[in-house]
Motif scaffolding. Structure first.
Motif, PDB file in Angstrom:
ATOM      1  N   GLN A 115       0.678  -1.322   0.223  1.00 40.11           N
ATOM      2  CA  GLN A 115      -0.120  -0.048  -0.047  1.00 40.11           C
ATOM      3  C   GLN A 115       0.942   1.372   0.039  1.00 40.11           C
ATOM      4  O   GLN A 115       0.677   2.315  -0.725  1.00 40.11           O
ATOM      5  N   ASP A 116       2.006   1.232   0.710  1.00 39.73           N
ATOM      6  CA  ASP A 116       2.968   2.240   0.619  1.00 39.73           C
ATOM      7  C   ASP A 116       3.323   2.581  -0.780  1.00 39.73           C
ATOM      8  O   ASP A 116       3.608   3.756  -1.105  1.00 39.73           O
ATOM      9  N   ASP A 117       3.649   1.540  -1.302  1.00 43.50           N
ATOM     10  CA  ASP A 117       4.081   1.538  -2.810  1.00 43.50           C
ATOM     11  C   ASP A 117       3.217   2.305  -3.679  1.00 43.50           C
ATOM     12  O   ASP A 117       3.419   3.516  -4.198  1.00 43.50           O
ATOM     13  N   MET A 118       1.894   1.980  -3.635  1.00 40.35           N
ATOM     14  CA  MET A 118       1.019   2.631  -4.461  1.00 40.35           C
ATOM     15  C   MET A 118       0.621   3.895  -3.968  1.00 40.35           C
ATOM     16  O   MET A 118       0.306   4.857  -4.803  1.00 40.35           O
ATOM     17  N   SER A 119       0.663   4.274  -2.569  1.00 39.33           N
ATOM     18  CA  SER A 119       0.263   5.499  -2.105  1.00 39.33           C
ATOM     19  C   SER A 119       1.320   6.564  -2.585  1.00 39.33           C
ATOM     20  O   SER A 119       1.076   7.764  -2.980  1.00 39.33           O
ATOM     21  N   SER A 120       2.805   6.035  -2.388  1.00 40.60           N
ATOM     22  CA  SER A 120       3.840   6.799  -2.980  1.00 40.60           C
ATOM     23  C   SER A 120       3.537   7.147  -4.468  1.00 40.60           C
ATOM     24  O   SER A 120       4.000   8.449  -5.106  1.00 40.60           O
TER      25      SER A 120
ATOM     26  N   ALA B  38      12.648  -2.562  -7.340  1.00 35.22           N
ATOM     27  CA  ALA B  38      12.093  -1.892  -8.544  1.00 35.22           C
ATOM     28  C   ALA B  38      11.016  -1.103  -8.046  1.00 35.22           C
ATOM     29  O   ALA B  38      10.172  -1.310  -6.814  1.00 35.22           O
ATOM     30  N   ASP B  39      10.666   0.004  -8.728  1.00 35.45           N
ATOM     31  CA  ASP B  39       9.309   0.769  -8.838  1.00 35.45           C
ATOM     32  C   ASP B  39       8.398   0.027  -9.415  1.00 35.45           C
ATOM     33  O   ASP B  39       8.486  -0.556 -10.488  1.00 35.45           O
ATOM     34  N   PRO B  40       7.029   0.187  -8.879  1.00 39.15           N
ATOM     35  CA  PRO B  40       6.105  -0.672  -9.638  1.00 39.15           C
ATOM     36  C   PRO B  40       5.688   0.209 -10.907  1.00 39.15           C
ATOM     37  O   PRO B  40       5.934   1.264 -11.011  1.00 39.15           O
ATOM     38  N   GLN B  41       5.376  -0.794 -11.925  1.00 44.77           N
ATOM     39  CA  GLN B  41       4.881  -0.384 -13.188  1.00 44.77           C
ATOM     40  C   GLN B  41       3.522  -0.883 -13.578  1.00 44.77           C
ATOM     41  O   GLN B  41       3.115  -1.960 -13.022  1.00 44.77           O
TER      42      GLN B  41
ATOM     43  N   ASP C 285       6.611  13.881 -18.224  1.00 42.14           N
ATOM     44  CA  ASP C 285       7.463  13.025 -17.912  1.00 42.14           C
ATOM     45  C   ASP C 285       7.214  12.229 -16.603  1.00 42.14           C
ATOM     46  O   ASP C 285       7.254  10.848 -16.473  1.00 42.14           O
ATOM     47  N   ALA C 286       7.184  12.870 -15.642  1.00 40.53           N
ATOM     48  CA  ALA C 286       6.814  12.267 -14.192  1.00 40.53           C
ATOM     49  C   ALA C 286       5.467  11.485 -14.079  1.00 40.53           C
ATOM     50  O   ALA C 286       5.324  10.541 -13.645  1.00 40.53           O
ATOM     51  N   TYR C 287       4.531  12.135 -14.879  1.00 42.84           N
ATOM     52  CA  TYR C 287       3.336  11.658 -15.031  1.00 42.84           C
ATOM     53  C   TYR C 287       3.318  10.281 -15.724  1.00 42.84           C
ATOM     54  O   TYR C 287       2.344   9.192 -15.559  1.00 42.84           O
ATOM     55  N   LEU C 288       4.091  10.175 -16.624  1.00 43.52           N
ATOM     56  CA  LEU C 288       4.082   8.949 -17.422  1.00 43.52           C
ATOM     57  C   LEU C 288       5.275   7.645 -16.976  1.00 43.52           C
ATOM     58  O   LEU C 288       5.293   6.708 -17.357  1.00 43.52           O
ATOM     59  N   ALA C 289       5.919   8.176 -15.989  1.00 40.56           N
ATOM     60  CA  ALA C 289       7.233   7.379 -15.201  1.00 40.56           C
ATOM     61  C   ALA C 289       6.486   6.059 -15.005  1.00 40.56           C
ATOM     62  O   ALA C 289       7.216   4.903 -15.165  1.00 40.56           O
ATOM     63  N   PRO C 290       5.208   5.846 -14.216  1.00 38.88           N
ATOM     64  CA  PRO C 290       4.770   4.476 -13.972  1.00 38.88           C
ATOM     65  C   PRO C 290       4.298   3.597 -15.221  1.00 38.88           C
ATOM     66  O   PRO C 290       4.161   2.432 -14.922  1.00 38.88           O
ATOM     67  N   PHE C 291       4.543   4.130 -16.259  1.00 37.41           N
ATOM     68  CA  PHE C 291       3.955   3.502 -17.642  1.00 37.41           C
ATOM     69  C   PHE C 291       5.382   3.333 -18.553  1.00 37.41           C
ATOM     70  O   PHE C 291       4.886   2.704 -19.774  1.00 37.41           O
TER      71      PHE C 291
END
Length: 455
Positions: A43-48, A149-152, A63-69
């Motif tokens: 949940q911390d991953d997703m909240s962040s 890794a960061d969640p994608q 760029d930051a908006y698209l980072a999770p993709f």
């Protein structure tokens, strides 16, 4: 649930939600086993992630908006890029992403990576239009390849209808999801959305939609009750492709695939939700509503389209205007809901009113052998698969509100509408307050009024 008078209708979707917090499970998310080597989506991953996503949107950092993709398909990245550009065109006073819940293999102990379905709310409030924050609900597929890794995000779609607390609607897709490039036309009381390819049409119709907004707001301000919140403005989507129109805000619902729905316009309730980290119960049921109108319909395409656009706009905007008055006990009687919208559409349009009366006379004097029975249509039978009967019910509701306005004053009629929205089960007392008559006596007096109109 939906119906059309002259292909004009409202969908009332019974979404009674008190805040985003209701969708969040109290159960803890899975945790790693001993040794701490598990790959987890927490949940911390997703909240962040969602905090950064929100800040990127409000700050205009694409760029930051698209980072999770960045690890997703080219198609999804392109779609999210267009979503960012579309959202940046809308005058939001609130725009934030909230974590709701997580399902799936959120913890992996074997090094294969974690994958989960995550329900996400896009909480937003359109400036000058919404009475409070509302939401659109997504389901993201999220993957995490390694522990550090960061969640994608690898897939995006509507949240499931089973999402706790939100009924069958997810309010997906909004126009910003549906269109690769969205056009936004902003007027003082309306925000009009369309596909960029239809922007010229939207600009052509916008003055008449804005005029209807001004008329409805002015009427309520002058004659409506002073207590209770109503909508300050309106968000309207104009769409001429029927398939796109029927999906807008309601993909995956029974309405999307119901070919019997012949509506030309619709007002879709948007439940009020909490925003800004405030998980307290919100103080109204509906923070707004979204209007969609089919611009391939004759009101928009005939030579005298101005009158047609004004008529449908007065009707649909009337529905939206009073949504924040909705109480916790369900929907007002449909003869009141549709009668009020028709009253606002006909209020300053004697030609449309005369046309509606002619239709009602034809119904009772034509091939339909059953005479007028002197009864107001009930919510259970209001919407009919027979177009003529459907039209008659709309007209009877209109004459119900007009009867109160003409005999007892428009202020009494609008106060009655407001009270019925707040407390649907209080009809008898509300009629006594407005007219001095209980339901049975009112219905008899109204029936005499209708007979004079159609004689």
């Amino acid at each position: 649930m939906t119906a059309a008078f002259g292909a004009l209708a409202v969908v009332s979707l019974g979404l009674m939600v008190f805040g985003i917090a209701r969708a969040v499970s109290d159960d803890p998310l899975p945790v790693a086993g001993e040794g701490g080597q598990a790959i987890e989506i927490t949940q911390d991953d997703m909240s962040s992630l969602l905090k950064g996503h929100s800040e990127a949107l409000t700050g205009g950092d694409k760029d930051a908006y698209l980072a999770p993709f960045k690890g997703s398909s080219a198609q999804l990245k392109a779609k999210q890029s267009s979503l960012f550009s579309n959202l940046r065109k809308v005058p939001f006073s609130v725009s934030e992403y909230q974590f709701l819940k997580i399902d799936g293999r959120a913890v992996d102990h074997y090094g294969a990576g974690a994958s989960a379905s995550v329900d996400v709310a896009f909480v937003h409030q359109v400036k000058g239009a919404d009475a409070g924050p509302v939401a659109e609900w997504y389901r993201w597929t999220v993957e995490k390849k390694t522990k550090d890794a960061d969640p994608q995000v690898t897939a995006v779609g509507p949240a499931t209808p089973e999402l706790a607390g939100f009924g069958e609607m997810t309010n997906y897709p909004a126009p910003w999801d549906a269109y690769d490039e969205m056009a936004v036309t902003v007027k003082p009381h309306t925000v009009i959305l369309s596909d960029a390819a239809q922007a010229a049409d939207a600009r052509r119709y916008a003055p008449y939609i804005e005029k209807a907004a001004q008329d409805n707001l002015a009427t309520w301000k002058a004659k409506g009750p002073k207590s209770g919140r109503t909508m300050p403005g309106f968000v309207v989507t104009l769409e001429k492709n029927r398939k796109v129109y029927k999906q807008m805000y309601r993909q995956g619902t029974r309405d999307e695939g119901d070919e019997s729905i012949a509506e030309a316009g619709v007002s879709i309730q948007m439940p009020a939700v909490s925003a800004g980290g405030n998980q307290a119960k919100v103080d109204m049921e509906n923070g707004g509503a979204r209007i969609v109108m089919d611009t391939a319909e004759s009101r928009f395409t005939r030579p005298d389209y101005a009158a047609g656009v004004l008529e449908i706009s007065h009707h649909e905007l009337a529905h939206t205007l009073v949504e924040p008055l909705t109480g916790p006990d369900g929907q007002a009687q449909l003869w009141v809901v549709e009668g009020f919208a028709e009253y606002m559409a006909m209020r300053d349009d004697p030609k449309a009113a005369a046309r509606e009366l002619r239709g009602l006379k034809a119904y009772y004097g034509g091939r339909f052998v059953d005479p007028f029975d002197g009864k107001l249509p009930t919510s259970d039978n209001f919407h009919s698969t027979i177009d003529e009967e459907n039209s008659a019910h709309y007209s009877l509701g209109w004459l119900g509100i007009r009867f109160i306005a003409e005999k007892y004053g428009e202020d009494k009629a609008l106060a009655f509408v407001a009270e019925q929205y707040k407390t649907p089960k209080g009809m008898d007392a509300q009629l006594r307050k407005a007219t001095g008559m209980g339901m049975n006596e009112f219905q008899d007096a109204w029936a005499d009024y209708v007979r004079k109109q159609i004689s």
